[in-house]
Design a protein around this motif. Structure first.
Motif, PDB file in Angstrom:
ATOM      1  N   GLY A 117      29.554 -81.275  19.680  1.00  0.00           N
ATOM      2  CA  GLY A 117      30.564 -80.305  19.826  1.00  0.00           C
ATOM      3  C   GLY A 117      30.284 -78.861  19.326  1.00  0.00           C
ATOM      4  N   SER A 118      29.529 -78.647  18.217  1.00  0.00           N
ATOM      5  CA  SER A 118      29.070 -77.555  17.367  1.00  0.00           C
ATOM      6  C   SER A 118      28.152 -76.688  18.312  1.00  0.00           C
ATOM      7  CB  SER A 118      28.886 -78.185  16.086  1.00  0.00           C
ATOM      8  OG  SER A 118      28.476 -76.780  15.486  1.00  0.00           O
ATOM      9  N   ILE A 119      27.161 -77.620  18.841  1.00  0.00           N
ATOM     10  CA  ILE A 119      26.067 -76.945  19.696  1.00  0.00           C
ATOM     11  C   ILE A 119      26.684 -76.268  21.065  1.00  0.00           C
ATOM     12  CG2 ILE A 119      24.057 -77.692  21.071  1.00  0.00           C
ATOM     13  CD1 ILE A 119      23.356 -79.548  19.137  1.00  0.00           C
ATOM     14  N   ARG A 120      27.641 -76.994  21.431  1.00  0.00           N
ATOM     15  CA  ARG A 120      28.102 -76.390  22.688  1.00  0.00           C
ATOM     16  C   ARG A 120      29.129 -75.292  22.440  1.00  0.00           C
ATOM     17  NH1 ARG A 120      29.475 -82.187  23.993  1.00  0.00           N
ATOM     18  NH2 ARG A 120      28.035 -82.736  25.619  1.00  0.00           N
ATOM     19  N   MET A 121      29.762 -75.250  21.434  1.00  0.00           N
ATOM     20  CA  MET A 121      30.451 -74.060  20.941  1.00  0.00           C
ATOM     21  C   MET A 121      29.374 -72.861  20.584  1.00  0.00           C
ATOM     22  SD  MET A 121      33.618 -75.517  18.641  1.00  0.00           S
ATOM     23  CE  MET A 121      34.133 -73.886  18.405  1.00  0.00           C
ATOM     24  N   ALA A 122      28.560 -73.164  20.029  1.00  0.00           N
ATOM     25  CA  ALA A 122      27.559 -72.245  19.648  1.00  0.00           C
ATOM     26  C   ALA A 122      27.103 -71.548  20.838  1.00  0.00           C
ATOM     27  CB  ALA A 122      26.489 -72.655  18.561  1.00  0.00           C
ATOM     28  N   TYR A 123      26.624 -72.528  21.832  1.00  0.00           N
ATOM     29  CA  TYR A 123      25.956 -71.837  22.910  1.00  0.00           C
ATOM     30  C   TYR A 123      26.966 -71.051  23.592  1.00  0.00           C
ATOM     31  CZ  TYR A 123      23.622 -72.028  27.595  1.00  0.00           C
ATOM     32  OH  TYR A 123      23.251 -71.633  28.953  1.00  0.00           O
ATOM     33  N   ARG A 124      28.194 -71.659  23.871  1.00  0.00           N
ATOM     34  CA  ARG A 124      29.337 -70.633  24.540  1.00  0.00           C
ATOM     35  C   ARG A 124      29.670 -69.245  23.912  1.00  0.00           C
ATOM     36  NH1 ARG A 124      34.859 -72.789  23.387  1.00  0.00           N
ATOM     37  NH2 ARG A 124      34.528 -71.233  21.849  1.00  0.00           N
ATOM     38  N   ASP A 125      29.592 -69.405  22.555  1.00  0.00           N
ATOM     39  CA  ASP A 125      29.815 -68.131  21.730  1.00  0.00           C
ATOM     40  C   ASP A 125      28.495 -66.936  22.198  1.00  0.00           C
ATOM     41  OD1 ASP A 125      32.025 -68.913  21.045  1.00  0.00           O
ATOM     42  OD2 ASP A 125      31.804 -68.874  19.137  1.00  0.00           O
ATOM     43  N   LYS A 126      27.320 -67.466  22.362  1.00  0.00           N
ATOM     44  CA  LYS A 126      26.259 -66.798  22.495  1.00  0.00           C
ATOM     45  C   LYS A 126      26.393 -66.444  23.803  1.00  0.00           C
ATOM     46  CE  LYS A 126      21.278 -67.236  22.618  1.00  0.00           C
ATOM     47  NZ  LYS A 126      20.851 -67.202  24.097  1.00  0.00           N
ATOM     48  N   LEU A 127      26.814 -67.022  24.804  1.00  0.00           N
ATOM     49  CA  LEU A 127      26.807 -66.516  26.164  1.00  0.00           C
ATOM     50  C   LEU A 127      27.908 -65.372  26.104  1.00  0.00           C
ATOM     51  CD1 LEU A 127      26.543 -69.575  28.605  1.00  0.00           C
ATOM     52  CD2 LEU A 127      24.723 -68.003  27.809  1.00  0.00           C
ATOM     53  N   GLU A 128      28.938 -65.590  25.369  1.00  0.00           N
ATOM     54  CA  GLU A 128      30.160 -64.763  25.396  1.00  0.00           C
ATOM     55  C   GLU A 128      29.450 -63.241  24.823  1.00  0.00           C
ATOM     56  OE1 GLU A 128      33.947 -67.588  25.344  1.00  0.00           O
ATOM     57  OE2 GLU A 128      33.473 -66.410  23.666  1.00  0.00           O
ATOM     58  N   ASN A 129      28.973 -63.398  23.444  1.00  0.00           N
ATOM     59  CA  ASN A 129      28.287 -62.379  23.203  1.00  0.00           C
ATOM     60  C   ASN A 129      27.324 -61.620  23.909  1.00  0.00           C
ATOM     61  OD1 ASN A 129      29.727 -62.997  20.679  1.00  0.00           O
ATOM     62  ND2 ASN A 129      27.943 -63.695  19.678  1.00  0.00           N
ATOM     63  N   ALA A 130      26.549 -62.172  24.582  1.00  0.00           N
ATOM     64  CA  ALA A 130      25.626 -61.764  25.353  1.00  0.00           C
ATOM     65  C   ALA A 130      26.559 -60.766  26.832  1.00  0.00           C
ATOM     66  CB  ALA A 130      24.758 -62.573  26.316  1.00  0.00           C
ATOM     67  N   MET A 131      27.496 -61.372  27.156  1.00  0.00           N
ATOM     68  CA  MET A 131      28.314 -60.645  28.225  1.00  0.00           C
ATOM     69  C   MET A 131      28.788 -59.518  27.725  1.00  0.00           C
ATOM     70  SD  MET A 131      29.906 -63.816  30.611  1.00  0.00           S
ATOM     71  CE  MET A 131      30.395 -64.756  29.733  1.00  0.00           C
ATOM     72  N   VAL A 132      29.310 -59.622  26.527  1.00  0.00           N
ATOM     73  CA  VAL A 132      30.067 -58.348  25.780  1.00  0.00           C
ATOM     74  C   VAL A 132      29.233 -57.433  25.736  1.00  0.00           C
ATOM     75  CG1 VAL A 132      31.238 -57.606  23.899  1.00  0.00           C
ATOM     76  CG2 VAL A 132      31.864 -59.719  24.731  1.00  0.00           C
ATOM     77  N   ALA A 133      28.051 -57.623  24.995  1.00  0.00           N
ATOM     78  CA  ALA A 133      26.905 -56.831  24.754  1.00  0.00           C
ATOM     79  C   ALA A 133      26.510 -56.074  26.025  1.00  0.00           C
ATOM     80  CB  ALA A 133      25.715 -57.507  24.177  1.00  0.00           C
ATOM     81  N   VAL A 134      26.168 -56.803  27.280  1.00  0.00           N
ATOM     82  CA  VAL A 134      25.877 -56.113  28.594  1.00  0.00           C
ATOM     83  C   VAL A 134      27.007 -55.251  28.973  1.00  0.00           C
ATOM     84  CG1 VAL A 134      25.470 -56.472  30.906  1.00  0.00           C
ATOM     85  CG2 VAL A 134      24.299 -57.991  29.375  1.00  0.00           C
ATOM     86  N   SER A 135      28.396 -55.430  28.724  1.00  0.00           N
ATOM     87  CA  SER A 135      29.304 -54.657  29.077  1.00  0.00           C
ATOM     88  C   SER A 135      29.282 -53.347  28.417  1.00  0.00           C
ATOM     89  CB  SER A 135      30.764 -55.546  28.950  1.00  0.00           C
ATOM     90  OG  SER A 135      31.730 -54.690  29.102  1.00  0.00           O
ATOM     91  N   LEU A 136      29.081 -53.519  27.309  1.00  0.00           N
ATOM     92  CA  LEU A 136      28.954 -52.387  26.179  1.00  0.00           C
ATOM     93  C   LEU A 136      28.101 -51.350  26.604  1.00  0.00           C
ATOM     94  CD1 LEU A 136      29.891 -54.204  23.014  1.00  0.00           C
ATOM     95  CD2 LEU A 136      31.436 -52.307  23.865  1.00  0.00           C
ATOM     96  N   ALA A 137      26.905 -52.113  26.917  1.00  0.00           N
ATOM     97  CA  ALA A 137      25.548 -51.145  27.280  1.00  0.00           C
ATOM     98  C   ALA A 137      25.805 -50.565  28.473  1.00  0.00           C
ATOM     99  CB  ALA A 137      24.468 -52.317  27.342  1.00  0.00           C
ATOM    100  N   GLU A 138      26.433 -51.425  29.563  1.00  0.00           N
ATOM    101  CA  GLU A 138      26.544 -50.545  30.754  1.00  0.00           C
ATOM    102  C   GLU A 138      27.618 -49.500  30.580  1.00  0.00           C
ATOM    103  OE1 GLU A 138      26.146 -54.203  33.598  1.00  0.00           O
ATOM    104  OE2 GLU A 138      28.312 -53.544  33.289  1.00  0.00           O
ATOM    105  N   GLY A 139      28.431 -49.398  29.575  1.00  0.00           N
ATOM    106  CA  GLY A 139      29.540 -48.360  29.306  1.00  0.00           C
ATOM    107  C   GLY A 139      28.782 -47.252  28.327  1.00  0.00           C
ATOM    108  N   GLY A 140      27.468 -47.381  27.944  1.00  0.00           N
ATOM    109  CA  GLY A 140      26.648 -46.490  27.276  1.00  0.00           C
ATOM    110  C   GLY A 140      26.924 -46.714  25.991  1.00  0.00           C
ATOM    111  N   ASP A 141      27.447 -47.659  25.221  1.00  0.00           N
ATOM    112  CA  ASP A 141      27.838 -47.724  23.977  1.00  0.00           C
ATOM    113  C   ASP A 141      26.585 -48.819  23.431  1.00  0.00           C
ATOM    114  OD1 ASP A 141      28.597 -47.828  21.384  1.00  0.00           O
ATOM    115  OD2 ASP A 141      30.764 -48.308  21.568  1.00  0.00           O
ATOM    116  N   PHE A 142      25.410 -48.231  23.115  1.00  0.00           N
ATOM    117  CA  PHE A 142      24.290 -49.082  22.881  1.00  0.00           C
ATOM    118  C   PHE A 142      24.164 -49.761  21.394  1.00  0.00           C
ATOM    119  CE2 PHE A 142      22.728 -46.484  26.272  1.00  0.00           C
ATOM    120  CZ  PHE A 142      22.386 -47.419  27.255  1.00  0.00           C
ATOM    121  N   ASP A 143      25.095 -48.772  20.603  1.00  0.00           N
ATOM    122  CA  ASP A 143      24.892 -49.092  19.111  1.00  0.00           C
ATOM    123  C   ASP A 143      25.988 -50.561  19.007  1.00  0.00           C
ATOM    124  OD1 ASP A 143      23.340 -47.619  18.273  1.00  0.00           O
ATOM    125  OD2 ASP A 143      24.723 -46.108  17.433  1.00  0.00           O
TER     126      ASP A 143
END
Lengths: 160, 219
Positions: A117-143
């Motif tokens: 359960g913990s592994i699956r949640m950690a993986y899901r959060d990692k994917l969500e972090n990546a999606m948020v980061a991509v979205s921010l980068a696309e908006g130009g907010d690289f920091d």
């Protein structure tokens, strides 16, 4: 036992207790997970050079201990989620691990379903972090994108 | 280094090893259970049900071992911190649960039972873990001194802004004797850390429940 899409998650198990970690890897494989194994800190840091989503990490190991591995991993691959699984864990160790960016802190002997359960949640959060980061980068907010990948916001929350 | 700190460090080390031993046993039994389950899917295994039950029993015993390990680990940490002025306050809910687990064998020997009420929230006290455990052992000895055969239920709580443990005598052949002994012992006599005392006061005047508090003597 259900296999599902578990093989998508790239897991690294790090523990100097060879029999324990080999058996755990075998049980994960029976559930469709693909788990690599490292028996000490330097092996773990070498192994994490390959694509890795979640590390299950022991704390007390000869030579390089789990905290040092965690520090190095968070420096070189901040997006990798680290679950501490230890036989030695007081409250102080747990707080230190979270402060250093660990995703979860479990004690041996654990229930395999709890670990999964913990592994699956950690993986899901990692994917969500990546999606948020991509979205921010696309908006130009690289920091901000870098902060999300490094989970600085999570670390700051733990420090409060 | 004091004796208790020495014992604490060694106990912490041994407990770490014990957790690793339990982890290997649990994973090995789990793997065997997985294989029995797979064999059952493929048409079964002779004595498969009995083997599966044996594997479940091993895993249950490992869970009990892990609970005891938690108690020993907590005891070890308390020993190491015994003289630490900055020691963190202790959670009476956790201390009560671990005491009942760790003293269960000794309780069975005198036909006593000790149950605890699992609180949702921690109950923090400034008293040290060791002093609380000493006080609970004194309470245990008080019940054993009347011949045992007493059923206790312990619950951490706060009464009139004072943190402590609510002690209820729920049954047992020597219940009345135990109640009488506890009523006559408002102050547990064995010394704690200088300045600290354990008090046993009647709770809500029912005569069946008591409130065990470990507090600074100046209060």
């Amino acid at each position: 036992m259900t296999k599902g899409n578990n093989e998508d998650i790239k897991i690294l198990l790090v523990d100097d207790e060879k029999q324990f970690v080999d058996t755990l890897a075998e049980r994960l494989a029976m559930r469709g997970f693909s788990a690599r194994v490292a028996y000490d800190g330097p092996q773990a840091l070498k192994a994490v050079e390959e694509p890795t989503d979640v590390i299950v990490l022991d704390l007390r190991m000869p030579g390089m201990d789990g905290f040092e591995v965690l520090r190095n991993v968070k420096k070189s691959n901040p997006q990798v989620q680290v679950i501490i699984l230890t036989g030695h864990g007081g409250d102080a160790e747990e707080q230190t691990a979270y402060r250093m960016g660990a995703y979860n802190f479990l004690k041996k002997p654990m229930d395999i379903d709890e670990l999964l359960g913990s592994i699956r949640m950690a993986y899901r959060d990692k994917l969500e972090n990546a999606m948020v980061a991509v979205s921010l980068a696309e908006g130009g907010d690289f920091d901000a994108a870098r902060d999300v990948m490094a989970e600085k916001d999570i670390l700051a929350e733990h420090d409060k | 280094m004091k004796d208790v700190q020495c014992m604490g460090r060694l106990l912490a080390s041994a407990t770490h090893d014990m957790r690793n031993v339990l982890a290997v046993i649990r994973e090995s039994a789990g793997l065997a259970a997985d294989m029995i389950s797979l064999a059952a899917e493929k048409g079964g295994l002779e004595h498969g049900d009995r083997l599966a039950a044996a594997m479940r029993e091993i895993q249950q015993q490992v869970i009990h071992g892990a609970e005891l390990a938690e108690g020993m680990e907590y005891l070890a940490q308390a020993g190491v911190r015994e003289d630490d002025a900055e020691a963190a306050p202790c959670d009476l809910t956790r201390v009560t649960r671990l005491f009942c687990l760790m003293a269960a064998r000794r309780a069975r020997a005198v036909q006593m039972s000790m149950n605890w009420v699992d609180g949702d929230e921690p109950v923090w006290t400034e008293a040290s873990v060791m002093d609380v455990w000493r006080s609970l052992l004194q309470l245990f000895d008080l019940c054993a001194s009347v011949g045992g055969k007493v059923d206790l239920r312990l619950a951490a709580g706060v009464v009139r802004k004072q943190e402590g443990i609510i002690v209820e005598v729920t049954g047992g052949g020597n219940r009345d004797l135990a109640l009488s002994a506890m009523t006559g012992s408002p102050l547990l006599s064995d010394p704690l850390k200088p300045g600290w005392r354990a008090r046993l006061t009647s709770w809500r005047d029912t005569g069946q429940r008591f409130f065990l508090s470990v507090r600074d003597d100046q209060d």
